[in-house]
Every structure is written in C-alpha cells, then in structure tokens.
Design a protein around this motif. Structure first.
Motif, PDB file in Angstrom:
ATOM      1  N   THR A 118       8.806   4.575   5.864  1.00 23.57           N
ATOM      2  CA  THR A 118      10.509   4.688   6.109  1.00 23.57           C
ATOM      3  C   THR A 118      11.164   3.594   5.318  1.00 23.57           C
ATOM      4  O   THR A 118      12.495   3.697   5.008  1.00 23.57           O
ATOM      5  CB  THR A 118      10.581   4.122   7.685  1.00 23.57           C
ATOM      6  OG1 THR A 118      10.235   2.603   7.601  1.00 23.57           O
ATOM      7  CG2 THR A 118       9.920   5.210   8.495  1.00 23.57           C
ATOM      8  N   ARG A 175       2.908  13.198   5.223  1.00 24.64           N
ATOM      9  CA  ARG A 175       1.835  13.256   6.170  1.00 24.64           C
ATOM     10  C   ARG A 175       1.164  12.150   6.124  1.00 24.64           C
ATOM     11  O   ARG A 175       0.773  11.261   5.070  1.00 24.64           O
ATOM     12  CB  ARG A 175       0.854  14.492   5.537  1.00 24.64           C
ATOM     13  CG  ARG A 175       1.265  15.779   6.029  1.00 24.64           C
ATOM     14  CD  ARG A 175      -0.334  16.589   6.118  1.00 24.64           C
ATOM     15  NE  ARG A 175      -0.203  17.504   4.770  1.00 24.64           N
ATOM     16  CZ  ARG A 175      -1.326  17.966   4.677  1.00 24.64           C
ATOM     17  NH1 ARG A 175      -2.441  17.773   5.498  1.00 24.64           N
ATOM     18  NH2 ARG A 175      -1.252  18.684   3.763  1.00 24.64           N
ATOM     19  N   PHE A 176       0.633  11.552   7.391  1.00 23.13           N
ATOM     20  CA  PHE A 176      -0.248  10.454   7.391  1.00 23.13           C
ATOM     21  C   PHE A 176      -1.388  10.388   6.517  1.00 23.13           C
ATOM     22  O   PHE A 176      -2.266  11.297   6.477  1.00 23.13           O
ATOM     23  CB  PHE A 176      -0.574  10.374   8.888  1.00 23.13           C
ATOM     24  CG  PHE A 176      -1.316   8.971   9.369  1.00 23.13           C
ATOM     25  CD1 PHE A 176      -0.390   7.998   9.436  1.00 23.13           C
ATOM     26  CD2 PHE A 176      -2.545   8.822   9.338  1.00 23.13           C
ATOM     27  CE1 PHE A 176      -1.011   6.800   9.671  1.00 23.13           C
ATOM     28  CE2 PHE A 176      -3.197   7.656   9.332  1.00 23.13           C
ATOM     29  CZ  PHE A 176      -2.210   6.237   9.722  1.00 23.13           C
ATOM     30  N   VAL A 177      -1.889   9.215   5.899  1.00 22.45           N
ATOM     31  CA  VAL A 177      -2.879   9.247   5.001  1.00 22.45           C
ATOM     32  C   VAL A 177      -3.758   7.818   5.451  1.00 22.45           C
ATOM     33  O   VAL A 177      -3.525   6.944   6.146  1.00 22.45           O
ATOM     34  CB  VAL A 177      -2.595   8.848   3.531  1.00 22.45           C
ATOM     35  CG1 VAL A 177      -1.790  10.160   2.798  1.00 22.45           C
ATOM     36  CG2 VAL A 177      -1.291   7.862   3.219  1.00 22.45           C
ATOM     37  N   LEU A 233      -6.020   1.798   3.795  1.00 22.99           N
ATOM     38  CA  LEU A 233      -5.172   2.335   4.973  1.00 22.99           C
ATOM     39  C   LEU A 233      -5.928   2.704   6.125  1.00 22.99           C
ATOM     40  O   LEU A 233      -6.841   3.374   5.782  1.00 22.99           O
ATOM     41  CB  LEU A 233      -4.164   3.344   4.432  1.00 22.99           C
ATOM     42  CG  LEU A 233      -3.133   2.882   3.468  1.00 22.99           C
ATOM     43  CD1 LEU A 233      -3.289   3.467   2.107  1.00 22.99           C
ATOM     44  CD2 LEU A 233      -1.965   3.285   3.560  1.00 22.99           C
ATOM     45  N   ASP A 234      -5.531   2.459   7.338  1.00 25.65           N
ATOM     46  CA  ASP A 234      -6.429   2.705   8.361  1.00 25.65           C
ATOM     47  C   ASP A 234      -5.556   3.571   9.415  1.00 25.65           C
ATOM     48  O   ASP A 234      -4.346   3.999   9.252  1.00 25.65           O
ATOM     49  CB  ASP A 234      -6.202   1.480   9.024  1.00 25.65           C
ATOM     50  CG  ASP A 234      -5.116   1.005   9.889  1.00 25.65           C
ATOM     51  OD1 ASP A 234      -4.040   0.624   9.176  1.00 25.65           O
ATOM     52  OD2 ASP A 234      -5.016   0.688  11.080  1.00 25.65           O
ATOM     53  N   ASP A 284       0.735  -1.158   0.000  1.00 20.97           N
ATOM     54  CA  ASP A 284      -0.087   0.151   0.099  1.00 20.97           C
ATOM     55  C   ASP A 284       0.713   1.320   0.020  1.00 20.97           C
ATOM     56  O   ASP A 284       0.498   1.961  -0.877  1.00 20.97           O
ATOM     57  CB  ASP A 284      -0.840  -0.072   1.227  1.00 20.97           C
ATOM     58  CG  ASP A 284      -0.336  -0.257   2.471  1.00 20.97           C
ATOM     59  OD1 ASP A 284       0.963  -0.503   2.513  1.00 20.97           O
ATOM     60  OD2 ASP A 284      -0.926  -0.286   3.539  1.00 20.97           O
ATOM     61  N   ILE A 285       1.834   1.233   0.748  1.00 23.53           N
ATOM     62  CA  ILE A 285       2.657   2.502   0.978  1.00 23.53           C
ATOM     63  C   ILE A 285       4.051   2.204   1.601  1.00 23.53           C
ATOM     64  O   ILE A 285       4.186   1.156   2.365  1.00 23.53           O
ATOM     65  CB  ILE A 285       1.802   3.540   1.949  1.00 23.53           C
ATOM     66  CG1 ILE A 285       2.686   4.797   2.010  1.00 23.53           C
ATOM     67  CG2 ILE A 285       1.899   2.784   3.489  1.00 23.53           C
ATOM     68  CD1 ILE A 285       1.705   5.927   2.790  1.00 23.53           C
ATOM     69  N   ILE A 286       4.972   2.636   0.847  1.00 25.60           N
ATOM     70  CA  ILE A 286       6.489   2.818   1.458  1.00 25.60           C
ATOM     71  C   ILE A 286       6.673   4.206   2.424  1.00 25.60           C
ATOM     72  O   ILE A 286       6.532   5.177   1.828  1.00 25.60           O
ATOM     73  CB  ILE A 286       7.496   2.698   0.465  1.00 25.60           C
ATOM     74  CG1 ILE A 286       7.230   1.533  -0.631  1.00 25.60           C
ATOM     75  CG2 ILE A 286       8.946   2.654   0.992  1.00 25.60           C
ATOM     76  CD1 ILE A 286       7.831   0.266  -0.335  1.00 25.60           C
ATOM     77  N   THR A 319       9.802  -2.235   6.171  1.00 27.75           N
ATOM     78  CA  THR A 319       9.523  -3.307   6.101  1.00 27.75           C
ATOM     79  C   THR A 319       9.979  -4.152   4.738  1.00 27.75           C
ATOM     80  O   THR A 319      10.261  -5.357   4.970  1.00 27.75           O
ATOM     81  CB  THR A 319       7.907  -3.128   5.941  1.00 27.75           C
ATOM     82  OG1 THR A 319       7.333  -2.425   6.939  1.00 27.75           O
ATOM     83  CG2 THR A 319       6.863  -4.442   5.925  1.00 27.75           C
ATOM     84  N   LYS A 366       6.140   7.729   0.114  1.00 24.98           N
ATOM     85  CA  LYS A 366       6.547   9.125   0.883  1.00 24.98           C
ATOM     86  C   LYS A 366       8.184   9.228   0.937  1.00 24.98           C
ATOM     87  O   LYS A 366       8.644   8.544   1.862  1.00 24.98           O
ATOM     88  CB  LYS A 366       6.124   8.947   2.278  1.00 24.98           C
ATOM     89  CG  LYS A 366       4.743   9.092   2.564  1.00 24.98           C
ATOM     90  CD  LYS A 366       4.385   9.019   3.916  1.00 24.98           C
ATOM     91  CE  LYS A 366       2.891   9.046   4.611  1.00 24.98           C
ATOM     92  NZ  LYS A 366       2.824   8.665   5.924  1.00 24.98           N
TER      93      LYS A 366
HETATM   94  P1  5GP Z   1       7.424   1.413   6.498  1.00 27.60           P
HETATM   95  O1  5GP Z   1       8.067   0.042   6.759  1.00 27.60           O
HETATM   96  O2  5GP Z   1       7.693   1.592   4.945  1.00 27.60           O
HETATM   97  O3  5GP Z   1       7.889   2.315   7.474  1.00 27.60           O
HETATM   98  O4  5GP Z   1       5.800   1.301   6.427  1.00 27.60           O
HETATM   99  C1  5GP Z   1       5.366   0.141   6.127  1.00 27.60           C
HETATM  100  C2  5GP Z   1       3.606   0.434   6.782  1.00 27.60           C
HETATM  101  O5  5GP Z   1       3.395   1.259   7.721  1.00 27.60           O
HETATM  102  C3  5GP Z   1       2.849   0.513   5.677  1.00 27.60           C
HETATM  103  O6  5GP Z   1       2.725  -0.867   4.775  1.00 27.60           O
HETATM  104  C4  5GP Z   1       1.470   0.868   6.341  1.00 27.60           C
HETATM  105  O7  5GP Z   1       1.049  -0.239   6.692  1.00 27.60           O
HETATM  106  C5  5GP Z   1       1.900   1.677   7.446  1.00 27.60           C
HETATM  107  N1  5GP Z   1       2.135   3.106   7.235  1.00 27.60           N
HETATM  108  C6  5GP Z   1       3.082   4.022   6.910  1.00 27.60           C
HETATM  109  N2  5GP Z   1       2.699   5.200   6.405  1.00 27.60           N
HETATM  110  C7  5GP Z   1       1.248   5.047   6.741  1.00 27.60           C
HETATM  111  C8  5GP Z   1       0.403   6.192   6.470  1.00 27.60           C
HETATM  112  O8  5GP Z   1       0.570   7.419   6.132  1.00 27.60           O
HETATM  113  N3  5GP Z   1      -1.057   5.958   6.875  1.00 27.60           N
HETATM  114  C9  5GP Z   1      -1.237   4.449   7.306  1.00 27.60           C
HETATM  115  N4  5GP Z   1      -2.579   4.319   7.344  1.00 27.60           N
HETATM  116  N5  5GP Z   1      -0.424   3.578   7.503  1.00 27.60           N
HETATM  117  C10 5GP Z   1       1.038   3.828   6.955  1.00 27.60           C
END
Ligand code: 5GP
Ligand code: MG
Length: 182
Positions: free
Chosen positions: A109, A156-158, A163-164, A105-107, A112, A136
């Motif tokens: 940091t 910014r948080f979405v 996405l929850d 769904d989203i990258i 993961t 992001k």
């Molecule tokens: P990462 O490992 O890239 O930091 O983040 C991975 C996970 O964090 C995403 O798959 C998602 O589940 C959650 N996440 C990161 N940013 C957001 C955001 O802005 N909104 C939501 N709802 N989840 C996020």
C-alpha cells in the motif's frame, strides 16, 4: 529442476521468481548503485524483517565503500493529534549529511514508507533514495518515491526470499505467489 508448489498452513503457493532471476536483478542494481554512489560512502538502511535476504545479497555485490544498518519499524497509536505513529528501532548512526538508501522488501500500500520517509528527511541527509525488491503498483494507497525497483509484480501475496506468511517461509530461496482458489 522443476520447482514445486508449497503449502503453508491453509494456503498454497506456486513458484513465481527463481533464485537466478532474483540474483541477476540484484546484480544489475548493485552495478547501478556502484557507479552512482562511488566516492559518496552511502549508508544503506535495511528494514527488518522482510528485507534481510535482499539486503545481504545486494550488499555482497557492492564494491564501493558503503555502510549498512538494520532497523525495525514499530507502529503504535499516538495521541489524538498525532494518530498512528511509526518509529525506527536501532537507527543509532547519525544520518545528517549522509547519502541514504532505504532497502525494503516490498511496497504494497506504501503506508510504511509514506510514514517513515519524512522522519528520515527531517534528519537532513545529503540525499535519500528508496530501493525495493518488489513493488505492487495496483495495491498503492499512499505515495512513495521509488528510485530503484527490481520487480514490478501483480497484486497477489508473495512468499519467500525473506518474505513470510505468518512467520514462516522466509528461508525459501525463490519467490512464490499465492495460488488463486478455484
Ligand atoms: P505497505 O506498508 O507498503 O502496505 O507494506 C509494507 C509491508 O507489508 C512490507 O514491508 C511487507 O513486510 C508486508 N507485505 C506487503 N505485501 C506483502 C506480500 O505480498 N507478502 C508478504 N510476505 N509481505 C507483504
Ligand atoms: Mg518489510
């Protein structure tokens, strides 16, 4: 119709991406994947929970022969030498020599996928690519090779479209952004 702000618990979110903007990008991505993976019978691996809506809409648009499976990533503390470990739950298909596309769904940091991709690589797929709905770049802490990205967004948080915020908001058809506090 004018979209409205949404309040969930203590936070207010404002409209950011409309349903038609999202679906249009997904259609374009499906067309690219259709032509690149034609005849290759790729296997899509969607990472739950967040990517379920993106994965479903993308998969519906594909016309090539392809498989999809859904996994969950569980993280736990390993031994001192292994540190933090991520394991995939539900990956029961043999991925050796398969063309793999990870759907996320989203990258944010990047942590993961930075930890999970080497594990996929170790199983020697024929190829490995990453397709994400949102990215992001300003939040980046770990390198992740992103092959396909629908939207590059600010840090910014979405919310919405899978996405929850604390478990809620996944059913929204549009994507909302956390409203800055005045
Ligand atoms: P990462 O490992 O890239 O930091 O983040 C991975 C996970 O964090 C995403 O798959 C998602 O589940 C959650 N996440 C990161 N940013 C957001 C955001 O802005 N909104 C939501 N709802 N989840 C996020
Ligand atoms: Mg996710």
């Amino acid at each position: 119709m004018q979209q409205k702000e949404i309040t969930l618990f203590d936070k207010t979110f404002e409209p950011y991406l409309t349903e038609s903007e999202i679906l249009e990008k997904i259609k374009q991505l499906a067309a690219e994947l259709d032509s690149f993976y034609s005849g290759k019978k790729p296997l899509f691996i969607a990472i739950l929970n967040g990517s379920f809506m993106f994965a479903a809409d993308l998969f519906k648009q594909l016309t090539i022969e392809a498989e999809i499976c859904f996994i969950k990533l569980a993280s736990y503390k390993g031994t001192k030498s292994t540190g933090h470990v991520i394991t995939a739950i539900g990956l029961d298909t043999d991925i050796t020599n398969r063309h793999i596309i990870i759907l996320e769904d989203i990258i944010d940091t990047g942590k993961t996928l930075h930890e999970f991709l080497p594990q996929v690589h170790n199983q020697q797929p024929a190829s490995l690519k990453v397709a994400v709905l949102l990215h992001k770049p300003e939040a980046k802490k770990f390198d992740v090779p992103i092959d396909y990205c629908c939207f590059t967004i600010p840090n910014r948080f979405v919310l919405g479209y899978g996405l929850d915020y604390d478990g809620y908001g996944r059913n929204l058809k549009e994507i909302y952004q956390l409203k800055p506090t005045e």
